[in-house]
Design a protein around this motif. Structure first.
Motif, short mmCIF file in Angstrom:
data_model
loop_
_atom_site.label_atom_id
_atom_site.label_comp_id
_atom_site.label_asym_id
_atom_site.label_seq_id
_atom_site.Cartn_x
_atom_site.Cartn_y
_atom_site.Cartn_z
N LEU A 1 0.83 -1.21 0.00
CA LEU A 1 0.00 0.00 0.00
C LEU A 1 0.86 1.26 0.00
CD1 LEU A 1 -2.75 -1.08 2.57
CD2 LEU A 1 -2.96 -0.96 0.08
N ILE A 2 1.96 1.22 0.75
CA ILE A 2 2.86 2.37 0.78
C ILE A 2 3.45 2.63 -0.60
CG2 ILE A 2 5.07 3.22 1.67
CD1 ILE A 2 4.42 1.76 4.31
N SER A 3 3.86 1.55 -1.28
CA SER A 3 4.45 1.72 -2.62
C SER A 3 3.43 2.32 -3.58
CB SER A 3 4.97 0.38 -3.13
OG SER A 3 3.90 -0.52 -3.39
N GLU A 4 2.15 1.93 -3.44
CA GLU A 4 1.12 2.49 -4.32
C GLU A 4 0.96 3.98 -4.08
OE1 GLU A 4 -2.36 0.20 -3.58
OE2 GLU A 4 -1.51 -1.67 -4.39
N ARG A 5 1.00 4.40 -2.82
CA ARG A 5 0.87 5.84 -2.53
C ARG A 5 2.08 6.62 -3.03
NH1 ARG A 5 -1.88 7.23 3.27
NH2 ARG A 5 -3.62 5.77 3.16
N LEU A 6 3.25 6.03 -2.87
CA LEU A 6 4.45 6.73 -3.32
C LEU A 6 4.42 6.96 -4.82
CD1 LEU A 6 7.22 4.92 -1.22
CD2 LEU A 6 6.34 7.24 -0.89
N GLU A 7 3.90 5.98 -5.56
CA GLU A 7 3.85 6.13 -7.02
C GLU A 7 2.89 7.23 -7.44
OE1 GLU A 7 4.99 2.29 -9.39
OE2 GLU A 7 3.28 1.82 -8.09
N LEU A 8 1.90 7.54 -6.60
CA LEU A 8 0.98 8.63 -6.90
C LEU A 8 1.68 9.99 -6.86
CD1 LEU A 8 -2.15 7.50 -4.82
CD2 LEU A 8 -1.81 7.31 -7.29
N CYS A 9 2.83 10.06 -6.19
CA CYS A 9 3.54 11.33 -6.02
C CYS A 9 4.52 11.61 -7.16
CB CYS A 9 4.30 11.33 -4.70
SG CYS A 9 3.29 10.99 -3.25
N LEU A 10 4.63 10.71 -8.13
CA LEU A 10 5.69 10.80 -9.12
C LEU A 10 5.17 11.23 -10.48
CD1 LEU A 10 7.66 7.53 -8.29
CD2 LEU A 10 7.86 9.80 -7.27
N ARG A 11 6.08 11.80 -11.27
CA ARG A 11 5.82 12.11 -12.68
C ARG A 11 6.05 10.84 -13.50
NH1 ARG A 11 10.39 16.38 -13.53
NH2 ARG A 11 11.46 14.57 -12.66
#
Length: 631
Positions: free
Chosen positions: A261-271
């Motif tokens: 779940l953390i990895s999914e949220r982190l990917e939301l922050c990226l270009r």
């Protein structure tokens, strides 16, 4: 050997320097119907292959003398053994090791520890491929012979043309079928190799690129900076705060789902041009490539921290996770990918030291501090071996009578090159590295030995005590009590003359365990003291239940009592509390006659500080006792 009732499935040579592996593989394959020969090193394995002509070789990579890669290379160079398929078996699981195995001629690769079914399946697969290839060669040879015979006898035996043609067509169909099957096996093998390569470059839990791929991407980014000095990129090193608490309390399966779940949220922050990597555990890395300046990286870090602020819902639990983030700007000043990752990691630890949930941009001072800490750790390890530590003793004085009642043991370090190193610098490093355990035991042994010598040397020193600090890590040792017993026995000191000083933080959070240990120490007549009382996380509700003999007032309360009425009231309250719990009080940092007078008036029993004496070497303390000095 195979059973006489059934034919052998094939002859297999196992080359491995580990007897346990040889025995295990021999058992597996023999039971499966194969004939097995073994060799314990590469040289013997080569001879066995040349003279035994096995159908297949299981070959270990890491062996003394000739390694598996060289054995395979020699086998493939020899015309008599070049067609024997070789399956590597190894604990090496890096993608590059596997690529090298296929490069030198290996046909397959099995990672240790191996699974029985996997070994049998891969052996059967390779033998099947070898049989198909052999059949193909034999069929080709037979076909050529038949065609030749046909040419020779065509004129004489024309009546056999139809039968021969039919046979040729039948053989051709068999050849095509065999060839088709072989092509299928080759495609499957390529798919397996591609899958192995993907697994070598990606994290199995989250599917994210891993450290190997990160290093490749960083190298490519650095190459861009070499070609264009204005080119910029950034690396963010992310460590999840409080993840260990979740893992320990809710279990590793829940922890794994939380990481996804953390990895999914982190990917939301990226270009779209940015890449998220998982390094392992709860550590992630982001490559922002390219960026215009450090502001872009800071903006991404702030976005990440906002994203992670919201709770996660995992297996019916609401979990809060923060992140400590280290940021490093990639420029042409860097030459190695490892240095970028090192500096981002250093910046992350600086952020964590500031209280977690923060980000820090790397500066050169962070690297210098890390290098200095590493050097300090190295020097600490050598200091105990080289005898660079000394124990100094500061007198503890009866404030009413003016005589010495004991000493506090204080560790000092004189480095051969740096000279005197402050305890404020090296004690925290010793705590963090765990070196405080052997160092603390050495101090305790020295202190007990010196005190026993003084007691034997002077009649008026028979009731002197020595106070020794016990660190949190020492207190957590399972065999702490046994070690103390051994030291008292070796030194000949009665336990009632030993005072162990612990801080309040040692007790907080481990109250029941701490209480049990303290009670066992009291059963040995060892006196117990709470050091620096009032500066930690005091728990008065627990204090009265602990078998403590002494409270030590921190110097920060003693220094202003000659001028500040509020501080005097605090000291008075501590003294009153201690007396109500049947404890004595020692005041630290006594430096003036006014301090002595005020403490006497407040009912404090003992004091130590520069007014009486600075910490003394063992020799100087001996001289002081010889003079029977009073204040």
């Amino acid at each position: 050997m195979s059973s006489p009732d059934r034919p052998s499935k094939g002859n297999i040579l196992i080359v491995d320097d580990t007897p346990a592996n040889l025995e295990l593989l021999n058992t597996i394959l023999t039971r499966a119907g194969y004939e097995v020969c073994v060799a314990v090193d590469g040289t013997t394995g080569l001879e066995g292959a040349r003279y035994g002509k096995p159908d297949l070789v299981l070959l270990d990579i890491m062996m003394p003398g000739m390694n598996g890669y060289d054995v395979c290379r020699f086998l493939k160079q020899d015309q008599n053994t070049c067609d024997i398929p070789v399956i590597f078996i190894s604990a090496l699981d890096d993608a590059l090791d596997k690529v090298k195995a296929f490069t030198v001629g290996g046909t397959d690769y099995i990672s240790k520890p191996f699974q029985f079914k996997e070994v049998l399946a891969r052996v059967q697969n390779q033998l099947m491929i070898r049989d198909l290839q052999q059949r193909l060669r034999e069929q080709n040879q037979r076909l050529q012979k038949e065609i030749g015979d046909r040419v020779l006898i065509e004129a004489q035996v024309r009546q056999l043309n139809e039968k021969l043609e039919e046979r040729v067509q039948q053989r051709t169909a068999e050849l095509e079928a065999t060839n088709s099957q072989l092509q299928t096996e080759i495609r499957q093998r390529k798919q397996v190799q591609e899958q192995l390569m993907y697994m070598a470059l990606h994290d199995s839990l989250t599917g994210l690129p891993n450290r190997v791929l990160l290093m490749e991407k960083l190298e490519a980014a650095l190459e861009e900076t070499r070609e264009n000095e204005a080119y910029r990129f950034a690396v963010l090193f992310i460590d999840c705060d409080r993840f260990k608490v979740v893992n320990d309390s809710l279990g590793h399966l829940t922890g794994d789902r939380l990481l996804s779940l953390i990895s999914e949220r982190l990917e939301l922050c990226l270009r779209p041009v940015d890449t998220l990597f998982r390094l392992g555990g709860d550590e992630f890395t982001i490559l922002l490539n390219p960026i215009e300046g450090i502001e872009n990286a800071i903006e991404t870090a702030e976005t990440i921290q906002r994203q992670l602020t919201a709770p996660f819902h995992v297996d019916g639990h609401e979990v809060f996770i923060g992140a400590s983030i280290g940021i490093v700007l990639g420029t042409s000043q860097y030459t190695q990918p490892e240095h970028l990752l090192r500096d981002a990691d250093a910046a992350m630890y600086c952020a964590k030291d500031l209280g977690k949930g923060r980000y820090r941009v790397f500066d050169s001072g962070m690297h210098d501090r890390a290098v200095n800490f590493l050097q300090l750790e190295t020097n600490l390890r050598r200091a105990l071996e080289r005898g660079e530590f000394k124990v100094n003793y500061q007198p503890i004085v009866d404030l009413q009578e003016g005589g010495i009642v004991g000493f506090e043991a204080l560790l000092r370090w004189h480095h051969p090159e740096r000279g005197h190193i402050s305890p404020a610098e090296f004690i925290p490093a010793a705590e963090e590295t765990g070196l405080i355990v052997p160092i603390g035991e050495w101090v305790l042994r020295q202190s007990c030995s010196h005190l026993r010598n003084w007691q034997c040397q002077y009649d008026h020193a028979k009731n002197l005590t020595v106070s020794v600090n016990i660190s949190v890590k020492q207190f957590a040792q399972i065999d702490l009590l046994n070690r103390i017993d051994d030291i008292l026995k070796d030194s000949g000191l009665n336990g009632k003359f030993l005072k162990l000083e612990i801080t309040e933080s040692t007790i907080v959070g481990n109250y029941e365990v701490a209480k049990s240990i303290l009670e066992q120490l009291k059963n040995r007549n060892i006196q117990l003291s709470i050091d620096d009382f009032g500066t930690g996380y005091s728990s008065l509700s627990h204090l009265h239940r602990l078998p403590v003999d002494i409270l030590k007032i921190d110097r920060s309360f003693v220094d202003p009592i000659d001028e500040d009425n509020d501080e005097r009231e605090i000291v008075q309250a501590i003294v009153t509390l201690a007396h109500s719990l049947n404890m004595n009080v020692i005041a630290e940092g006594v430096e003036t006659a006014v301090h002595v007078e005020q403490l006497r008036n407040l009912g404090c029993e003992y004091g130590q500080g520069y007014y009486f004496s600075k910490p003394l070497t063992a020799e100087a303390a001996t001289d002081l006792l010889a003079r029977k000095h009073h204040w």
